[in-house]
Design a protein around this motif. Structure first.
Motif, PDB file in Angstrom:
ATOM      1  N   GLY A 113      -6.776 -22.181 -19.350  1.00 43.12           N
ATOM      2  CA  GLY A 113      -7.335 -21.988 -20.683  1.00 43.12           C
ATOM      3  C   GLY A 113      -7.062 -23.181 -21.568  1.00 43.12           C
ATOM      4  O   GLY A 113      -6.130 -23.955 -21.323  1.00 43.12           O
ATOM      5  N   ASP A 114      -7.847 -23.324 -22.608  1.00 43.32           N
ATOM      6  CA  ASP A 114      -7.704 -24.457 -23.518  1.00 43.32           C
ATOM      7  C   ASP A 114      -6.463 -24.376 -24.390  1.00 43.32           C
ATOM      8  O   ASP A 114      -6.103 -25.334 -25.053  1.00 43.32           O
ATOM      9  CB  ASP A 114      -8.949 -24.617 -24.379  1.00 43.32           C
ATOM     10  N   GLY A 115      -5.768 -23.252 -24.361  1.00 46.62           N
ATOM     11  CA  GLY A 115      -4.537 -23.103 -25.136  1.00 46.62           C
ATOM     12  C   GLY A 115      -3.288 -23.292 -24.288  1.00 46.62           C
ATOM     13  O   GLY A 115      -2.210 -22.876 -24.669  1.00 46.62           O
ATOM     14  N   GLY A 116      -3.445 -23.910 -23.102  1.00 42.85           N
ATOM     15  CA  GLY A 116      -2.309 -24.146 -22.221  1.00 42.85           C
ATOM     16  C   GLY A 116      -2.049 -23.011 -21.246  1.00 42.85           C
ATOM     17  O   GLY A 116      -1.086 -23.055 -20.487  1.00 42.85           O
ATOM     18  N   GLN A 117      -2.898 -21.993 -21.236  1.00 46.60           N
ATOM     19  CA  GLN A 117      -2.729 -20.879 -20.312  1.00 46.60           C
ATOM     20  C   GLN A 117      -3.080 -21.342 -18.893  1.00 46.60           C
ATOM     21  O   GLN A 117      -4.001 -22.132 -18.701  1.00 46.60           O
ATOM     22  CB  GLN A 117      -3.641 -19.700 -20.694  1.00 46.60           C
ATOM     23  N   HIS A 118      -2.332 -20.822 -17.917  1.00 50.60           N
ATOM     24  CA  HIS A 118      -2.570 -21.220 -16.525  1.00 50.60           C
ATOM     25  C   HIS A 118      -2.196 -20.074 -15.596  1.00 50.60           C
ATOM     26  O   HIS A 118      -1.174 -19.424 -15.791  1.00 50.60           O
ATOM     27  CB  HIS A 118      -1.736 -22.460 -16.183  1.00 50.60           C
ATOM     28  N   GLY A 119      -3.044 -19.838 -14.600  1.00 50.64           N
ATOM     29  CA  GLY A 119      -2.762 -18.802 -13.623  1.00 50.64           C
ATOM     30  C   GLY A 119      -3.414 -19.110 -12.291  1.00 50.64           C
ATOM     31  O   GLY A 119      -4.505 -19.677 -12.247  1.00 50.64           O
ATOM     32  N   THR A 120      -2.725 -18.773 -11.206  1.00 49.44           N
ATOM     33  CA  THR A 120      -3.273 -18.975  -9.868  1.00 49.44           C
ATOM     34  C   THR A 120      -3.077 -17.700  -9.057  1.00 49.44           C
ATOM     35  O   THR A 120      -2.179 -16.905  -9.331  1.00 49.44           O
ATOM     36  CB  THR A 120      -2.595 -20.139  -9.124  1.00 49.44           C
ATOM     37  N   GLY A 121      -3.929 -17.553  -8.052  1.00 49.39           N
ATOM     38  CA  GLY A 121      -3.807 -16.401  -7.173  1.00 49.39           C
ATOM     39  C   GLY A 121      -4.828 -16.474  -6.059  1.00 49.39           C
ATOM     40  O   GLY A 121      -5.788 -17.240  -6.122  1.00 49.39           O
ATOM     41  N   ALA A 122      -4.612 -15.685  -5.042  1.00 48.33           N
ATOM     42  CA  ALA A 122      -5.541 -15.641  -3.909  1.00 48.33           C
ATOM     43  C   ALA A 122      -6.870 -15.011  -4.320  1.00 48.33           C
ATOM     44  O   ALA A 122      -7.907 -15.309  -3.740  1.00 48.33           O
ATOM     45  CB  ALA A 122      -4.922 -14.871  -2.751  1.00 48.33           C
ATOM     46  N   THR A 123      -6.836 -14.147  -5.352  1.00 44.70           N
ATOM     47  CA  THR A 123      -8.043 -13.491  -5.857  1.00 44.70           C
ATOM     48  C   THR A 123      -8.140 -13.689  -7.366  1.00 44.70           C
ATOM     49  O   THR A 123      -7.174 -14.112  -8.021  1.00 44.70           O
ATOM     50  CB  THR A 123      -8.012 -11.976  -5.564  1.00 44.70           C
ATOM     51  N   TRP A 124      -9.293 -13.346  -7.909  1.00 46.30           N
ATOM     52  CA  TRP A 124      -9.499 -13.415  -9.361  1.00 46.30           C
ATOM     53  C   TRP A 124      -8.475 -12.544 -10.079  1.00 46.30           C
ATOM     54  O   TRP A 124      -7.854 -12.970 -11.051  1.00 46.30           O
ATOM     55  CB  TRP A 124     -10.918 -12.963  -9.698  1.00 46.30           C
ATOM     56  N   GLU A 125      -8.291 -11.330  -9.601  1.00 47.81           N
ATOM     57  CA  GLU A 125      -7.373 -10.391 -10.240  1.00 47.81           C
ATOM     58  C   GLU A 125      -5.946 -10.938 -10.258  1.00 47.81           C
ATOM     59  O   GLU A 125      -5.240 -10.801 -11.262  1.00 47.81           O
ATOM     60  CB  GLU A 125      -7.412  -9.030  -9.529  1.00 47.81           C
ATOM     61  N   GLN A 126      -5.516 -11.546  -9.156  1.00 52.16           N
ATOM     62  CA  GLN A 126      -4.168 -12.120  -9.092  1.00 52.16           C
ATOM     63  C   GLN A 126      -4.035 -13.311 -10.029  1.00 52.16           C
ATOM     64  O   GLN A 126      -2.996 -13.478 -10.684  1.00 52.16           O
ATOM     65  CB  GLN A 126      -3.833 -12.527  -7.662  1.00 52.16           C
ATOM     66  N   ALA A 127      -5.073 -14.131 -10.117  1.00 54.68           N
ATOM     67  CA  ALA A 127      -5.037 -15.293 -11.020  1.00 54.68           C
ATOM     68  C   ALA A 127      -4.978 -14.841 -12.476  1.00 54.68           C
ATOM     69  O   ALA A 127      -4.235 -15.413 -13.280  1.00 54.68           O
ATOM     70  CB  ALA A 127      -6.243 -16.192 -10.771  1.00 54.68           C
ATOM     71  N   VAL A 128      -5.755 -13.819 -12.826  1.00 57.56           N
ATOM     72  CA  VAL A 128      -5.726 -13.294 -14.197  1.00 57.56           C
ATOM     73  C   VAL A 128      -4.350 -12.713 -14.514  1.00 57.56           C
ATOM     74  O   VAL A 128      -3.782 -12.966 -15.579  1.00 57.56           O
ATOM     75  CB  VAL A 128      -6.836 -12.236 -14.414  1.00 57.56           C
ATOM     76  N   ALA A 129      -3.795 -11.952 -13.569  1.00 61.70           N
ATOM     77  CA  ALA A 129      -2.466 -11.370 -13.770  1.00 61.70           C
ATOM     78  C   ALA A 129      -1.415 -12.467 -13.938  1.00 61.70           C
ATOM     79  O   ALA A 129      -0.550 -12.379 -14.814  1.00 61.70           O
ATOM     80  CB  ALA A 129      -2.097 -10.461 -12.609  1.00 61.70           C
ATOM     81  N   ASP A 130      -1.502 -13.522 -13.118  1.00 64.00           N
ATOM     82  CA  ASP A 130      -0.554 -14.633 -13.228  1.00 64.00           C
ATOM     83  C   ASP A 130      -0.707 -15.349 -14.565  1.00 64.00           C
ATOM     84  O   ASP A 130       0.281 -15.695 -15.210  1.00 64.00           O
ATOM     85  CB  ASP A 130      -0.759 -15.612 -12.065  1.00 64.00           C
ATOM     86  N   LEU A 131      -1.944 -15.552 -15.005  1.00 64.02           N
ATOM     87  CA  LEU A 131      -2.188 -16.203 -16.296  1.00 64.02           C
ATOM     88  C   LEU A 131      -1.576 -15.370 -17.421  1.00 64.02           C
ATOM     89  O   LEU A 131      -0.889 -15.900 -18.289  1.00 64.02           O
ATOM     90  CB  LEU A 131      -3.691 -16.375 -16.514  1.00 64.02           C
ATOM     91  N   LYS A 132      -1.784 -14.062 -17.378  1.00 65.68           N
ATOM     92  CA  LYS A 132      -1.249 -13.196 -18.428  1.00 65.68           C
ATOM     93  C   LYS A 132       0.279 -13.136 -18.390  1.00 65.68           C
ATOM     94  O   LYS A 132       0.925 -13.112 -19.437  1.00 65.68           O
ATOM     95  CB  LYS A 132      -1.843 -11.795 -18.303  1.00 65.68           C
ATOM     96  N   ASN A 133       0.858 -13.126 -17.190  1.00 68.23           N
ATOM     97  CA  ASN A 133       2.316 -13.064 -17.062  1.00 68.23           C
ATOM     98  C   ASN A 133       2.996 -14.369 -17.445  1.00 68.23           C
ATOM     99  O   ASN A 133       4.107 -14.361 -17.965  1.00 68.23           O
ATOM    100  CB  ASN A 133       2.716 -12.687 -15.634  1.00 68.23           C
ATOM    101  N   SER A 134       2.346 -15.492 -17.186  1.00 70.41           N
ATOM    102  CA  SER A 134       2.983 -16.788 -17.439  1.00 70.41           C
ATOM    103  C   SER A 134       2.723 -17.320 -18.845  1.00 70.41           C
ATOM    104  O   SER A 134       3.322 -18.308 -19.251  1.00 70.41           O
ATOM    105  CB  SER A 134       2.514 -17.819 -16.402  1.00 70.41           C
ATOM    106  N   THR A 135       1.842 -16.677 -19.582  1.00 70.77           N
ATOM    107  CA  THR A 135       1.516 -17.125 -20.932  1.00 70.77           C
ATOM    108  C   THR A 135       2.522 -16.556 -21.924  1.00 70.77           C
ATOM    109  O   THR A 135       2.852 -15.382 -21.876  1.00 70.77           O
ATOM    110  CB  THR A 135       0.096 -16.679 -21.324  1.00 70.77           C
ATOM    111  N   LYS A 136       2.986 -17.417 -22.804  1.00 72.09           N
ATOM    112  CA  LYS A 136       3.869 -16.961 -23.870  1.00 72.09           C
ATOM    113  C   LYS A 136       3.020 -16.165 -24.849  1.00 72.09           C
ATOM    114  O   LYS A 136       2.025 -16.652 -25.365  1.00 72.09           O
ATOM    115  CB  LYS A 136       4.504 -18.166 -24.571  1.00 72.09           C
ATOM    116  N   GLY A 137       3.365 -14.933 -25.056  1.00 68.41           N
ATOM    117  CA  GLY A 137       2.556 -14.052 -25.887  1.00 68.41           C
ATOM    118  C   GLY A 137       1.577 -13.275 -25.015  1.00 68.41           C
ATOM    119  O   GLY A 137       1.798 -13.072 -23.829  1.00 68.41           O
ATOM    120  N   VAL A 138       0.473 -12.851 -25.621  1.00 62.65           N
ATOM    121  CA  VAL A 138      -0.527 -12.056 -24.919  1.00 62.65           C
ATOM    122  C   VAL A 138      -1.797 -12.879 -24.759  1.00 62.65           C
ATOM    123  O   VAL A 138      -2.466 -13.202 -25.742  1.00 62.65           O
ATOM    124  CB  VAL A 138      -0.836 -10.753 -25.707  1.00 62.65           C
TER     125      VAL A 138
END
Length: 162
Positions: free
Chosen positions: A49-74
């Motif tokens: 994301g343009d706000g420094g958000q980053h997530g990776t995963g084998a699937t879209w769902e895993q990448a979204v979950a990783d992005l949400k978990n690794s982002t400071k805040g929501v």
């Protein structure tokens, strides 16, 4: 009048016990994404994301979950106005069309290699895509081909391929 008072009382009780059917977030905790780069390759999906958000995963769902978990805040993906796809475009289109986390009015672009997402977002503020997520979903249902606007990046600058 009694009905209104009872309704307010019921909502107050539900809110006190956290049982309302929607999530409540402090606005200061939200980290909205305006431009989202999604790379689909053999190893999986990488979201940036343009706000420094980053997530990776084998699937879209895993990448979204990783992005949400690794982002400071929501992390708030529903605010994404521009989505830039790279890598396996066929897989990307099929996956993004099914994504519940994205808003239907988000505009779609493609790029060979996504560089600085913040620079992409700044460039795309003055550009529009004729293809939105909702139009992609309709095209896939009807079996039509979808041609996304193509972007080129040389590392420092971004331009739309003619």
């Amino acid at each position: 009048m009694k009905g209104i008072v009872c309704t307010i009382a019921i909502f107050a009780i539900l809110a006190a016990f956290g049982l309302l059917p929607f999530e409540n977030h402090d606005a200061a905790e939200l980290t909205p994404v305006e431009t989202l780069a999604a790379n689909f390759d053999a190893s999986g999906v990488t979201l940036t994301g343009d706000g420094g958000q980053h997530g990776t995963g084998a699937t879209w769902e895993q990448a979204v979950a990783d992005l949400k978990n690794s982002t400071k805040g929501v992390a708030f993906l529903q605010t994404a106005k521009k989505i830039v796809l790279s890598g396996d475009l066929s897989k990307a289109l099929q996956t993004v069309a099914k994504a519940d986390e994205l808003r239907p009015a988000a505009e779609l672009f493609q790029i060979d290699v996504a560089g600085d997402v913040k620079a992409l977002g700044e460039y795309l503020q003055t550009r529009n895509s004729p293809v939105t997520l909702q139009e992609l979903q309709a095209a896939l249902l009807s079996g039509e081909n979808t041609q996304l606007p193509r972007l080129k990046s040389d590392g420092e600058t971004v331009r739309q391929d003619e």
